[in-house]
Design a protein around this motif. Structure first.
Motif, PDB file in Angstrom:
ATOM      1  N   THR A 164      -2.227   6.946  -4.920  1.00 61.16           N
ATOM      2  CA  THR A 164      -3.377   7.265  -4.091  1.00 61.16           C
ATOM      3  C   THR A 164      -3.435   8.754  -3.776  1.00 61.16           C
ATOM      4  OG1 THR A 164      -3.242   5.055  -3.089  1.00 61.16           O
ATOM      5  CG2 THR A 164      -4.549   6.713  -1.921  1.00 61.16           C
TER       6      THR A 164
ATOM      7  N   TRP B  49      -6.407  11.536  -5.076  1.00 60.47           N
ATOM      8  CA  TRP B  49      -7.217  12.371  -4.193  1.00 60.47           C
ATOM      9  C   TRP B  49      -6.894  13.854  -4.370  1.00 60.47           C
ATOM     10  CZ3 TRP B  49     -11.277  11.051  -0.992  1.00 60.47           C
ATOM     11  CH2 TRP B  49     -11.555   9.688  -0.917  1.00 60.47           C
TER      12      TRP B  49
ATOM     13  N   ARG C 175      -5.748   4.751 -11.977  1.00 69.12           N
ATOM     14  CA  ARG C 175      -6.251   3.473 -11.485  1.00 69.12           C
ATOM     15  C   ARG C 175      -5.689   2.309 -12.310  1.00 69.12           C
ATOM     16  NH1 ARG C 175      -7.783   2.307  -6.648  1.00 69.12           N
ATOM     17  NH2 ARG C 175      -8.182   0.316  -7.655  1.00 69.12           N
TER      18      ARG C 175
ATOM     19  N   THR D  78       0.828  -1.208   0.000  1.00 71.10           N
ATOM     20  CA  THR D  78       0.000   0.000   0.000  1.00 71.10           C
ATOM     21  C   THR D  78       0.861   1.255   0.000  1.00 71.10           C
ATOM     22  OG1 THR D  78      -1.821  -1.119   1.149  1.00 71.10           O
ATOM     23  CG2 THR D  78      -1.760   1.280   1.284  1.00 71.10           C
TER      24      THR D  78
ATOM     25  N   GLN E  87     -12.696   5.888  -3.597  1.00 68.09           N
ATOM     26  CA  GLN E  87     -12.232   6.738  -4.693  1.00 68.09           C
ATOM     27  C   GLN E  87     -13.330   6.955  -5.726  1.00 68.09           C
ATOM     28  OE1 GLN E  87      -8.664   4.932  -6.232  1.00 68.09           O
ATOM     29  NE2 GLN E  87      -7.462   5.394  -4.405  1.00 68.09           N
TER      30      GLN E  87
ATOM     31  N   ASP F 198      -7.107   4.226  -0.460  1.00 63.99           N
ATOM     32  CA  ASP F 198      -6.824   3.427  -1.649  1.00 63.99           C
ATOM     33  C   ASP F 198      -7.994   2.539  -2.050  1.00 63.99           C
ATOM     34  OD1 ASP F 198      -5.000   2.569  -3.709  1.00 63.99           O
ATOM     35  OD2 ASP F 198      -4.781   0.681  -2.625  1.00 63.99           O
TER      36      ASP F 198
ATOM     37  N   SER G 149       1.402   4.425  -2.700  1.00 66.32           N
ATOM     38  CA  SER G 149       0.729   5.580  -2.114  1.00 66.32           C
ATOM     39  C   SER G 149       0.836   6.846  -2.953  1.00 66.32           C
ATOM     40  CB  SER G 149       1.258   5.848  -0.700  1.00 66.32           C
ATOM     41  OG  SER G 149       2.647   6.148  -0.703  1.00 66.32           O
TER      42      SER G 149
ATOM     43  N   VAL H  95      -3.749   5.768   4.226  1.00 68.55           N
ATOM     44  CA  VAL H  95      -3.618   5.499   2.797  1.00 68.55           C
ATOM     45  C   VAL H  95      -4.379   4.237   2.413  1.00 68.55           C
ATOM     46  CG1 VAL H  95      -1.983   4.900   0.965  1.00 68.55           C
ATOM     47  CG2 VAL H  95      -1.437   6.726   2.569  1.00 68.55           C
TER      48      VAL H  95
END
Length: 212
Positions: free
Chosen positions: A60, A64, A145, A53, A114, A109, A57, A105
């Motif tokens: 991610t 955002w 993505r 993750t 999202q 994620d 990040s 995160v």
């Protein structure tokens, strides 16, 4: 290997392969030998998921950040700012893994979170007749993505990351998380530096095997 069904990783002589397709050049036995006290508090499965993750990040954070930048800046500046955010985070985050941040995160994620965020923000853009921002936002969502941006930036980022860190990014993050857990629980890890040596040796062994 852990778990009775759908194991989250495969332990090999050259390191660990996670279900996300990422290699860590350290074996399960190495982690147990050098950081066994950490595994009494956080499982290796969880550490690997956190590491995956955190490595991702930058994507991610950029996902955002894009709608917020599109709302406050002209489209060109927003795109440039998002790419700068992505690159900056990708370069700095391996040195700064945080147990609190990785949990945040992880939540950010989630594809459902999202998707809802983009449905809301893109609806606002459409209502405000910000059609350029709407198009860029939807395109950015798809490109991030699907990993297209990461793939395109890899050739730029990898040489810089190799110059910044002694280990491959995934291994750097995993080692950092092990240290953070040890600090949280006030554990002594006198052999933690040996993990670095084993990672480098496993990396070289795997590279040699690939050239045979």
């Amino acid at each position: 290997m852990q778990g009775s069904s759908s194991p989250p990783y495969v332990d090999t002589p050259y390191g660990i392969l996670t279900e996300g397709g990422r290699w860590y050049h350290v074996t399960e036995e190495d982690v147990q030998n050098y950081a066994g006290a950490v595994l009494d508090h956080v499982s290796l499965e969880q550490l690997l998921r956190w590491a995956d993750t955190w490595v991702d990040s930058a994507r991610t954070v950029a996902l955002w950040g894009l709608p917020a930048l599109l709302w406050g800046l002209p489209v060109g500046w927003a795109v440039g700012g998002t790419l700068a955010l992505f690159v900056g985070w990708a370069l700095l985050s391996p040195a700064l893994p945080s147990l609190v941040a990785v949990r945040v995160v992880t939540a950010l994620d989630h594809v459902l979170a999202q998707s809802l965020y983009y449905v809301l923000t893109m609806s606002v853009f459409a209502a405000a007749e910000m059609y350029a921002a709407l198009g860029v936002g939807l395109g950015g969502f798809v490109l991030f993505r699907w990993g297209v941006v990461e793939w395109g930036m890899e050739y730029v980022l990898r040489p810089i990351q190799q110059a910044l860190y002694p280990l491959p990014v995934a291994d750097q993050v995993l080692r950092g998380l092990i240290v953070r857990v040890a600090l949280k629980y006030r554990l002594s890890l006198p052999q933690v530096d040996d993990i670095t040596k084993d990672i480098i040796e496993n990396l070289h062994d795997r590279q040699d095997s690939n050239t045979d």
